[in-house]
Scaffold this motif. Structure first.
Motif, PDB file in Angstrom:
ATOM      1  N   GLU A 179     -14.180  -0.700 -10.452  1.00 57.83           N
ATOM      2  CA  GLU A 179     -13.133  -1.336 -10.168  1.00 57.83           C
ATOM      3  C   GLU A 179     -12.616  -0.648  -8.754  1.00 57.83           C
ATOM      4  O   GLU A 179     -12.333  -1.658  -7.761  1.00 57.83           O
ATOM      5  CB  GLU A 179     -11.845  -1.227 -11.017  1.00 57.83           C
ATOM      6  CG  GLU A 179     -12.143  -1.830 -12.439  1.00 57.83           C
ATOM      7  CD  GLU A 179     -12.756  -1.269 -13.324  1.00 57.83           C
ATOM      8  OE1 GLU A 179     -12.470  -1.529 -14.611  1.00 57.83           O
ATOM      9  OE2 GLU A 179     -13.367  -0.244 -13.117  1.00 57.83           O
ATOM     10  N   THR A 180     -12.922   0.581  -8.707  1.00 58.29           N
ATOM     11  CA  THR A 180     -12.751   1.306  -7.354  1.00 58.29           C
ATOM     12  C   THR A 180     -13.501   1.054  -6.410  1.00 58.29           C
ATOM     13  O   THR A 180     -13.293   0.671  -5.241  1.00 58.29           O
ATOM     14  CB  THR A 180     -12.797   2.774  -7.799  1.00 58.29           C
ATOM     15  OG1 THR A 180     -11.527   3.022  -8.542  1.00 58.29           O
ATOM     16  CG2 THR A 180     -12.438   3.670  -6.689  1.00 58.29           C
ATOM     17  N   VAL A 181     -14.948   0.774  -6.833  1.00 57.97           N
ATOM     18  CA  VAL A 181     -15.908   0.676  -5.831  1.00 57.97           C
ATOM     19  C   VAL A 181     -15.734  -0.966  -5.163  1.00 57.97           C
ATOM     20  O   VAL A 181     -15.847  -1.085  -3.842  1.00 57.97           O
ATOM     21  CB  VAL A 181     -17.401   0.522  -6.425  1.00 57.97           C
ATOM     22  CG1 VAL A 181     -18.437   0.098  -5.432  1.00 57.97           C
ATOM     23  CG2 VAL A 181     -17.497   2.066  -6.930  1.00 57.97           C
ATOM     24  N   GLY A 223      -1.657  15.407  -7.444  1.00 58.10           N
ATOM     25  CA  GLY A 223      -1.020  14.683  -6.409  1.00 58.10           C
ATOM     26  C   GLY A 223      -0.367  13.370  -6.874  1.00 58.10           C
ATOM     27  O   GLY A 223      -0.546  13.002  -8.108  1.00 58.10           O
ATOM     28  N   ASN A 224       0.183  12.618  -5.996  1.00 56.04           N
ATOM     29  CA  ASN A 224       0.930  11.552  -6.387  1.00 56.04           C
ATOM     30  C   ASN A 224       0.510  10.221  -5.345  1.00 56.04           C
ATOM     31  O   ASN A 224       1.563   9.548  -5.485  1.00 56.04           O
ATOM     32  CB  ASN A 224       2.304  11.758  -6.501  1.00 56.04           C
ATOM     33  CG  ASN A 224       3.130  12.022  -5.331  1.00 56.04           C
ATOM     34  OD1 ASN A 224       2.380  12.687  -4.279  1.00 56.04           O
ATOM     35  ND2 ASN A 224       4.337  11.705  -5.177  1.00 56.04           N
ATOM     36  N   PHE A 280      -3.015  13.861 -13.187  1.00 55.75           N
ATOM     37  CA  PHE A 280      -3.688  14.956 -13.667  1.00 55.75           C
ATOM     38  C   PHE A 280      -5.285  14.766 -13.661  1.00 55.75           C
ATOM     39  O   PHE A 280      -5.509  13.403 -14.094  1.00 55.75           O
ATOM     40  CB  PHE A 280      -3.614  15.589 -15.076  1.00 55.75           C
ATOM     41  CG  PHE A 280      -2.016  16.352 -14.897  1.00 55.75           C
ATOM     42  CD1 PHE A 280      -1.927  17.522 -14.860  1.00 55.75           C
ATOM     43  CD2 PHE A 280      -1.090  15.446 -15.161  1.00 55.75           C
ATOM     44  CE1 PHE A 280      -0.613  18.331 -14.546  1.00 55.75           C
ATOM     45  CE2 PHE A 280       0.184  16.226 -15.059  1.00 55.75           C
ATOM     46  CZ  PHE A 280       0.387  17.621 -14.758  1.00 55.75           C
ATOM     47  N   SER A 281      -6.168  15.296 -13.305  1.00 52.48           N
ATOM     48  CA  SER A 281      -7.564  15.066 -13.459  1.00 52.48           C
ATOM     49  C   SER A 281      -7.910  15.164 -14.980  1.00 52.48           C
ATOM     50  O   SER A 281      -7.182  15.606 -15.914  1.00 52.48           O
ATOM     51  CB  SER A 281      -8.368  16.103 -12.545  1.00 52.48           C
ATOM     52  OG  SER A 281      -8.356  17.330 -13.339  1.00 52.48           O
ATOM     53  N   THR A 295      -7.061  14.920   0.513  1.00 53.86           N
ATOM     54  CA  THR A 295      -8.219  14.176   0.984  1.00 53.86           C
ATOM     55  C   THR A 295      -8.801  13.562  -0.532  1.00 53.86           C
ATOM     56  O   THR A 295      -8.517  12.093  -0.439  1.00 53.86           O
ATOM     57  CB  THR A 295      -8.897  15.106   1.777  1.00 53.86           C
ATOM     58  OG1 THR A 295      -9.704  16.371   0.780  1.00 53.86           O
ATOM     59  CG2 THR A 295      -8.580  15.436   2.867  1.00 53.86           C
ATOM     60  N   GLY A 296      -9.455  14.144  -1.120  1.00 56.90           N
ATOM     61  CA  GLY A 296     -10.303  13.727  -2.338  1.00 56.90           C
ATOM     62  C   GLY A 296      -9.571  12.924  -3.291  1.00 56.90           C
ATOM     63  O   GLY A 296      -9.831  11.820  -3.885  1.00 56.90           O
ATOM     64  N   ALA A 297      -8.468  13.551  -3.893  1.00 58.08           N
ATOM     65  CA  ALA A 297      -7.511  13.434  -4.649  1.00 58.08           C
ATOM     66  C   ALA A 297      -7.224  11.939  -4.656  1.00 58.08           C
ATOM     67  O   ALA A 297      -7.010  11.010  -5.892  1.00 58.08           O
ATOM     68  CB  ALA A 297      -6.510  14.164  -5.163  1.00 58.08           C
ATOM     69  N   PRO A 298      -6.674  11.193  -3.567  1.00 57.62           N
ATOM     70  CA  PRO A 298      -6.219   9.785  -3.491  1.00 57.62           C
ATOM     71  C   PRO A 298      -7.206   8.877  -4.178  1.00 57.62           C
ATOM     72  O   PRO A 298      -6.765   7.877  -4.906  1.00 57.62           O
ATOM     73  CB  PRO A 298      -5.994   9.612  -2.259  1.00 57.62           C
ATOM     74  CG  PRO A 298      -5.642  10.913  -1.605  1.00 57.62           C
ATOM     75  CD  PRO A 298      -6.589  11.796  -2.228  1.00 57.62           C
ATOM     76  N   ILE A 299      -8.423   8.977  -3.897  1.00 60.63           N
ATOM     77  CA  ILE A 299      -9.570   8.190  -4.409  1.00 60.63           C
ATOM     78  C   ILE A 299      -9.461   8.331  -6.069  1.00 60.63           C
ATOM     79  O   ILE A 299      -9.541   7.318  -6.629  1.00 60.63           O
ATOM     80  CB  ILE A 299     -10.770   8.279  -3.943  1.00 60.63           C
ATOM     81  CG1 ILE A 299     -10.808   8.196  -2.306  1.00 60.63           C
ATOM     82  CG2 ILE A 299     -12.149   7.627  -4.594  1.00 60.63           C
ATOM     83  CD1 ILE A 299     -11.967   8.366  -1.408  1.00 60.63           C
ATOM     84  N   VAL A 300      -9.594   9.464  -6.461  1.00 57.58           N
ATOM     85  CA  VAL A 300      -9.524   9.752  -7.851  1.00 57.58           C
ATOM     86  C   VAL A 300      -8.507   9.287  -8.573  1.00 57.58           C
ATOM     87  O   VAL A 300      -8.220   8.674  -9.779  1.00 57.58           O
ATOM     88  CB  VAL A 300      -9.632  11.251  -8.286  1.00 57.58           C
ATOM     89  CG1 VAL A 300      -9.727  11.529  -9.569  1.00 57.58           C
ATOM     90  CG2 VAL A 300     -10.896  11.972  -7.362  1.00 57.58           C
ATOM     91  N   ASN A 301      -7.178   9.425  -7.655  1.00 57.96           N
ATOM     92  CA  ASN A 301      -6.025   8.878  -8.383  1.00 57.96           C
ATOM     93  C   ASN A 301      -5.848   7.283  -8.437  1.00 57.96           C
ATOM     94  O   ASN A 301      -5.582   6.577  -9.185  1.00 57.96           O
ATOM     95  CB  ASN A 301      -4.689   9.390  -7.739  1.00 57.96           C
ATOM     96  CG  ASN A 301      -4.440  10.699  -7.664  1.00 57.96           C
ATOM     97  OD1 ASN A 301      -4.928  11.614  -8.754  1.00 57.96           O
ATOM     98  ND2 ASN A 301      -3.733  11.356  -6.801  1.00 57.96           N
TER      99      ASN A 301
END
Length: 458
Positions: A56-58, A350-351, A342-343, A284-290
């Motif tokens: 879905e993210t891709v 982050g949020n 949370f990971s 930086t990276g967290a927004p994509i994970v979120n």
């Protein structure tokens, strides 16, 4: 899927770099570059944060890359943006923009008054909350926290905004951005900056810090950077993709990163020395994970959303502004989405969820492309129009002024929904309107709306 996404991003990055002939600050190239950096941070932190991405993210990411790529192709067509071959001696020449010292001094006075009254406002909020007597940084942090996360509680305090601030702030803000534009333009000509102009910008930065947010400081920096880059290209016609400018840009990025951490202490948001790597990852990276967590945990439709208002999260600021003017209930009818995440191994990251989460939630997966394409079309076409406009002028190019202002929102798209949030936000609308009025009265001596022209005498 993380590595698949990174390879796909590199493909679009190289493709857009070729389409734009090596222009690394062209919107379509820059968009891919920033996402590539974010993804690289995710790869580095994959083990530490147990990162796993899904299809879905891709998919939504590819929608964005395709939108900007198509926008870049469209903007390169003469049918849409006229390209003119001009002899070297007739190419764009920067013109010095004169601004009255009386205007600058009056602006400084307004800035000081509005800042004084805003500090009084902060004290009133602190007293109403029951923590009066704290330091200025503590009051700033309280205001920032309440306006971002405790909005209901903040509204219940019902602390009135001082009238002097309410009237003076739009004037001070618009005037400050006008002076910043003029300062950069004139510096490109004579390599000099007036002391009074520096004072205006310093007071502007103080006002930003008093509001508890660092993003406007970053906007100031990106405003200057893109103006210098584009004016150099317009002036010399050979600076596009300059390696020398790229090296300077790297140093600016590093300097800004240090500055953003330092500012946390000034506005009371830095309790102790942060873990630098975790800080970098969160921003930086967290927004994509979120985003991935959001898409796989929410009931996202193929098309359409479960919303009361059309695009209520995407266009939230616009609805909120209308609700305030028309006095109707809006915020309490909108389902809250997002929040701190949370990971998979329990670390808070982050949020923020990139710009895509609200698009997908409000309009479904098939709604992502048209929404991001509107953004891409604006940035790519406007960028090309500005670069190809070789008309010299002693006034402010308002199209360029707006683009430089919201250039920061292009950079922040991998972080959050900044474009629609900004253009529909009350402060932005007021700033642009007041700045346009200042331009018409102080520089053009006339106001043009369509085919109607009104002369202004001052």
């Amino acid at each position: 899927m993380l590595y698949v996404l990174f390879v796909v991003t590199l493909f679009f990055l190289i493709l857009n770099y070729m389409i734009t002939r090596g222009d690394y600050l062209h919107p379509s190239t820059l968009f891919c570059e920033i996402f590539a950096v974010y993804e690289l941070i995710c790869i580095i932190g994959q083990s530490a944060y147990q990162i796993t991405l899904h299809s879905e993210t891709v998919f939504v990411m590819i929608c964005g890359f395709m939108a900007f790529t198509i926008g870049g192709i469209i903007s390169s067509k003469k049918k849409y943006v006229k390209d003119v071959n001009i002899p070297l001696k007739q190419q764009f020449q920067l013109e010095y923009i004169y601004v009255s010292n009386y205007f600058v001094y009056a602006l400084i006075a307004i800035q000081i008054v509005t800042d004084i009254f805003f500090v009084k406002y902060l004290k009133a909020i602190s007293a109403a909350w029951g923590s009066g007597g704290g330091s200025l940084s503590e009051m700033i942090n309280l205001y920032d926290t309440m306006t971002k996360f405790w909005t209901t509680t903040f509204d219940k305090l019902n602390v009135p905004v001082p009238m002097a601030y309410r009237i003076g702030n739009p004037i001070a803000t618009a005037g400050s951005w006008i002076i910043l534009y003029i300062m950069v333009n004139n510096f490109m000509i004579n390599k000099k900056i007036k002391l009074s102009h520096i004072v205006v910008i310093l007071l502007m930065c103080i006002s930003i810090l008093l509001n508890g947010s660092r993003s406007p400081l970053l906007r100031v920096i990106t405003f200057v950077v893109i103006m210098i880059y584009m004016l150099n290209y317009k002036k010399f016609r050979y600076r596009k993709g300059s390696f020398k400018f790229f090296l300077r840009l790297i140093f600016v990025v590093l300097g800004v990163s240090v500055l953003m951490i330092a500012v946390l202490s000034l506005i009371g948001r830095l309790g102790s020395m942060p873990n630098v790597w975790r800080y970098i990852f969160i921003y930086t990276g967290a927004p994509i994970v979120n985003l991935d967590n959001f898409l796989t945990s929410q009931p996202i439709k193929i098309i359409g959303g479960n919303t009361v208002f059309f695009g209520e999260h995407t266009f939230y600021n616009g609805y909120a502004y209308l609700a305030k003017i028309l006095k109707f209930s809006f915020a309490d009818k909108v389902k809250k989405i997002g929040g701190f995440v949370f990971s998979d191994n329990g670390i808070e990251i982050g949020n923020v969820y990139t710009t895509y989460n609200v698009f997908a939630y409000d309009f479904g997966y098939l709604g992502v492309f048209p929404l991001i394409f509107i953004v891409a079309l604006y940035y790519t076409v406007t960028y090309k129009k500005i670069l190809r406009d070789t008309k010299s002028t002693k006034t402010i190019d308002f199209k360029f002024f707006i683009y430089a202002y919201i250039f920061n929102d292009l950079i922040m798209l991998p972080f959050s929904n900044r474009f629609y949030s900004t253009i529909l936000d009350a402060p932005f609308i007021k700033t642009i309107v007041v700045a346009w009025i200042m331009k018409c009265i102080l520089f053009d001596k006339k106001a043009t709306i369509g085919k109607y022209r009104l002369k202004c005498k001052v």
